[in-house]
Design a protein around this motif. Sequence first.
Motif, mmCIF file in Angstrom:
data_model
loop_
_atom_site.group_PDB
_atom_site.id
_atom_site.type_symbol
_atom_site.label_atom_id
_atom_site.label_comp_id
_atom_site.label_asym_id
_atom_site.label_seq_id
_atom_site.Cartn_x
_atom_site.Cartn_y
_atom_site.Cartn_z
ATOM 1 N N GLU A 112 11.788 26.944 -11.592
ATOM 2 C CA GLU A 112 11.817 26.812 -10.220
ATOM 3 C C GLU A 112 11.640 25.375 -9.887
ATOM 4 O OE1 GLU A 112 9.064 28.024 -6.416
ATOM 5 O OE2 GLU A 112 9.267 29.588 -7.805
ATOM 6 N N ALA A 113 12.547 25.087 -9.025
ATOM 7 C CA ALA A 113 12.482 23.703 -8.686
ATOM 8 C C ALA A 113 11.161 23.298 -7.702
ATOM 9 C CB ALA A 113 13.678 23.316 -7.649
ATOM 10 N N PRO A 114 10.886 21.941 -7.706
ATOM 11 C CA PRO A 114 9.677 21.740 -7.318
ATOM 12 C C PRO A 114 9.842 21.858 -5.401
ATOM 13 C CG PRO A 114 9.991 19.995 -8.727
ATOM 14 C CD PRO A 114 11.280 20.857 -8.715
ATOM 15 N N SER A 115 9.052 22.103 -4.622
ATOM 16 C CA SER A 115 9.244 22.301 -3.403
ATOM 17 C C SER A 115 9.223 21.010 -2.498
ATOM 18 C CB SER A 115 8.145 23.620 -2.929
ATOM 19 O OG SER A 115 8.127 23.155 -1.304
ATOM 20 N N GLN A 116 10.508 20.944 -1.691
ATOM 21 C CA GLN A 116 10.451 19.717 -0.852
ATOM 22 C C GLN A 116 9.930 20.040 0.355
ATOM 23 O OE1 GLN A 116 14.301 18.420 -1.212
ATOM 24 N NE2 GLN A 116 14.478 17.969 -3.331
ATOM 25 N N ARG A 117 9.012 21.095 0.563
ATOM 26 C CA ARG A 117 8.328 21.606 1.758
ATOM 27 C C ARG A 117 6.770 21.268 1.495
ATOM 28 N NH1 ARG A 117 10.736 26.948 4.193
ATOM 29 N NH2 ARG A 117 12.247 25.842 5.541
ATOM 30 N N SER A 118 6.390 20.795 0.234
ATOM 31 C CA SER A 118 5.018 20.722 -0.097
ATOM 32 C C SER A 118 4.508 19.528 1.007
ATOM 33 C CB SER A 118 4.917 20.421 -1.217
ATOM 34 O OG SER A 118 5.290 19.111 -1.815
ATOM 35 N N PHE A 119 3.279 19.368 0.882
ATOM 36 C CA PHE A 119 2.401 18.503 1.670
ATOM 37 C C PHE A 119 2.770 17.211 1.007
ATOM 38 C CE2 PHE A 119 -1.272 15.512 2.019
ATOM 39 C CZ PHE A 119 -1.158 15.173 3.381
ATOM 40 N N GLY A 120 2.918 17.061 -0.377
ATOM 41 C CA GLY A 120 3.177 15.986 -1.193
ATOM 42 C C GLY A 120 4.533 15.242 -1.059
ATOM 43 N N TRP A 121 5.467 16.159 -0.717
ATOM 44 C CA TRP A 121 6.817 16.009 -0.401
ATOM 45 C C TRP A 121 6.843 15.233 0.797
ATOM 46 C CZ3 TRP A 121 10.461 15.189 -3.746
ATOM 47 C CH2 TRP A 121 11.837 14.741 -3.387
ATOM 48 N N HIS A 122 6.102 15.664 1.678
ATOM 49 C CA HIS A 122 5.992 14.979 3.249
ATOM 50 C C HIS A 122 5.413 13.543 3.297
ATOM 51 C CE1 HIS A 122 7.571 18.355 5.543
ATOM 52 N NE2 HIS A 122 6.928 19.206 4.907
ATOM 53 N N VAL A 123 4.304 13.440 2.315
ATOM 54 C CA VAL A 123 3.653 12.328 2.065
ATOM 55 C C VAL A 123 4.910 11.145 1.888
ATOM 56 C CG1 VAL A 123 2.194 10.929 0.882
ATOM 57 C CG2 VAL A 123 1.593 13.029 1.767
ATOM 58 N N ALA A 131 0.752 -1.125 0.033
ATOM 59 C CA ALA A 131 -0.036 0.099 0.060
ATOM 60 C C ALA A 131 0.818 1.238 -0.037
ATOM 61 C CB ALA A 131 -0.993 -0.049 1.124
ATOM 62 N N ASP A 132 1.778 1.213 0.771
ATOM 63 C CA ASP A 132 2.703 2.460 0.468
ATOM 64 C C ASP A 132 3.511 2.684 -0.425
ATOM 65 O OD1 ASP A 132 2.358 2.829 3.466
ATOM 66 O OD2 ASP A 132 4.490 1.969 4.030
ATOM 67 N N VAL A 133 4.019 1.582 -1.352
ATOM 68 C CA VAL A 133 4.468 1.658 -2.542
ATOM 69 C C VAL A 133 3.405 2.319 -3.510
ATOM 70 C CG1 VAL A 133 5.274 0.308 -4.528
ATOM 71 C CG2 VAL A 133 6.178 -0.165 -2.142
ATOM 72 N N ARG A 134 2.090 1.662 -3.430
ATOM 73 C CA ARG A 134 1.281 2.261 -4.424
ATOM 74 C C ARG A 134 1.146 3.735 -4.134
ATOM 75 N NH1 ARG A 134 -2.834 -0.766 -6.777
ATOM 76 N NH2 ARG A 134 -4.359 0.772 -6.093
ATOM 77 N N LEU A 135 0.675 4.203 -2.981
ATOM 78 C CA LEU A 135 0.545 5.723 -2.461
ATOM 79 C C LEU A 135 1.854 6.444 -3.141
ATOM 80 C CD1 LEU A 135 -1.198 5.162 0.746
ATOM 81 C CD2 LEU A 135 -2.007 6.010 -1.257
ATOM 82 N N ALA A 136 2.918 6.161 -2.732
ATOM 83 C CA ALA A 136 4.282 6.661 -3.204
ATOM 84 C C ALA A 136 4.386 6.996 -4.677
ATOM 85 C CB ALA A 136 5.276 6.043 -2.515
ATOM 86 N N ILE A 137 4.075 5.633 -5.264
ATOM 87 C CA ILE A 137 4.064 5.911 -6.713
ATOM 88 C C ILE A 137 3.001 6.883 -7.420
ATOM 89 C CG2 ILE A 137 3.192 4.620 -8.782
ATOM 90 C CD1 ILE A 137 5.976 3.931 -8.284
ATOM 91 N N ASP A 138 1.811 6.951 -6.564
ATOM 92 C CA ASP A 138 0.877 7.903 -7.006
ATOM 93 C C ASP A 138 1.364 9.443 -6.813
ATOM 94 O OD1 ASP A 138 -1.964 7.736 -7.792
ATOM 95 O OD2 ASP A 138 -2.239 8.923 -6.188
ATOM 96 N N GLU A 139 1.780 9.590 -5.641
ATOM 97 C CA GLU A 139 2.100 10.769 -5.457
ATOM 98 C C GLU A 139 3.578 11.450 -6.188
ATOM 99 O OE1 GLU A 139 1.763 14.404 -3.771
ATOM 100 O OE2 GLU A 139 0.694 12.806 -2.995
ATOM 101 N N ALA A 140 4.323 10.406 -6.571
ATOM 102 C CA ALA A 140 5.619 10.801 -7.238
ATOM 103 C C ALA A 140 5.350 10.847 -8.728
ATOM 104 C CB ALA A 140 6.638 9.628 -7.151
ATOM 105 N N CYS A 141 4.468 10.144 -9.319
ATOM 106 C CA CYS A 141 4.387 10.378 -10.516
ATOM 107 C C CYS A 141 3.234 11.654 -10.866
ATOM 108 C CB CYS A 141 3.362 8.975 -11.171
ATOM 109 S SG CYS A 141 4.455 7.634 -11.426
ATOM 110 N N SER A 142 2.339 11.864 -9.812
ATOM 111 C CA SER A 142 1.534 12.937 -10.026
ATOM 112 C C SER A 142 2.444 14.212 -9.869
ATOM 113 C CB SER A 142 0.541 13.212 -8.518
ATOM 114 O OG SER A 142 -0.464 12.152 -8.818
#
Length: 145
Positions: free
Chosen positions: A97-108, A51-62
């Motif tokens: 601009e570089a994508p923010s590594q402070r975003s909610f998605g990055w924290h996820v 489940a973690d892999v599926r969610l991480a893939i979803d967030e990273a691809c998005s």
Amino acid sequence: MPNIEAVDRNAATSRSVVELRVRAAATQLSIIRAVAAAIAGQEDFDLDSIADVRLAIDEACSHLILRAVDGASLVCRFQPSETDLNVSISAPTSPGEAPSQRSFGWHVLNALTDSIELTRDVDPDDPTGEITVLTFTKNKQGSDA
């Protein structure tokens, strides 16, 4: 239509690198999630880790789909090992601009994975563009492996 290719990287270990190329579009996320879950399941990850892999893939691809140039392909490489799954996702993106590594998605992504890295390089096919690569590792925590 997605292009899936398994490349035998080491016949002695019988583990293959699986590379999936799809259009950089949200409509392709279900295919990528399914492939990632199937690989994690085949590698004996426990249900929570799958489940973690599926969610991480979803967030990273998005994350990459939102930044991809028009008509771009998303390339996902899955490299299983005895202890973990290494995933690399790349897409041509516009410079800026570089994508923010402070975003909610990055924290996820940080919460779901054991390591994560974002790199950007000049696109060899378009000197005015970039290739953005998001790489993460998920360990088989909780697995019997």
